[in-house]
Enzyme design. Structure first.
Site, short mmCIF file in Angstrom:
data_model
loop_
_atom_site.label_atom_id
_atom_site.label_comp_id
_atom_site.label_asym_id
_atom_site.label_seq_id
_atom_site.Cartn_x
_atom_site.Cartn_y
_atom_site.Cartn_z
CG HIS A 14 7.96 -11.02 -6.64
ND1 HIS A 14 8.58 -10.68 -5.48
CD2 HIS A 14 7.53 -9.86 -7.19
CE1 HIS A 14 8.54 -9.36 -5.32
NE2 HIS A 14 7.89 -8.85 -6.35
CD GLU A 59 11.45 -15.01 -6.04
OE1 GLU A 59 10.79 -14.47 -6.96
OE2 GLU A 59 12.19 -14.35 -5.29
CB CYS A 65 11.20 -9.64 -1.82
SG CYS A 65 9.57 -10.37 -2.14
CB CYS A 78 9.41 -14.33 -2.45
SG CYS A 78 8.61 -13.60 -3.90
#
Length: 159
Positions: free
Chosen positions: A82, A84, A110, A113
């Site tokens: 991801h 992040e 999410c 994360c």
């Protein structure tokens, strides 16, 4: 003579940069970009895609699509990292402290994360599109991480 000030707010400026970073994404389902900011300075950027040296989904296809996995489920069945996570990894890789920083992300993080963001010491998140993951929001609330929905403000994100 007064000159009209068309400069974007800091929030708009940083979110626009996160949207530009998202254009580097190699995910076939959703392009996400993230930047980590402290004292109005960009510390790291990240977009979603496979780890360095690994073939990207744009080259070999999407496993999640092949297995018909709905968004928000079974995150482990994906070649990608991801946005992040990539931004936090880049900061760590280059020895940049992100404690007490802010995260600008094109999508709401999410729950996976969220755990990483909380432990990285990020204190505020500005995000664009919502993501259906109530656990992430609950963890951010409990940890005292402020969430700001920039899409809710249709006037350009001025806070």
């Amino acid at each position: 003579m007064l000159i009209k000030n068309d400069r974007p707010s800091w929030e708009t400026y940083f979110m626009d940069i996160a949207r530009l970073v998202a254009k580097r994404s190699t995910c076939l389902r959703r392009a996400v970009g993230a930047i980590i900011v402290k004292d109005k300075r960009i510390l790291a950027t990240g977009y979603n895609g496979a780890p360095s040296g690994i073939k990207h989904c744009i080259e070999i296809g999407c496993l999640r699509e092949e297995l018909n996995i709905p968004s928000g489920e079974r995150h482990e069945l994906c070649r990608g990292i991801h946005a992040e996570q990539n931004a936090i990894i880049q900061a760590a890789f280059h020895g940049v402290s992100i404690k007490d920083a802010e995260l600008f992300c094109t999508n709401q993080p999410c729950s996976i994360c969220a755990k990483i963001i909380i432990n990285a010491g990020i204190k505020k998140i500005y995000y664009g599109a919502k993501y259906a993951d109530s656990m992430a929001s609950e963890m951010f609330d409990e940890a005292g991480v402020e969430m700001v929905d920039l899409d809710a403000d249709k006037n350009g994100g001025d806070l």
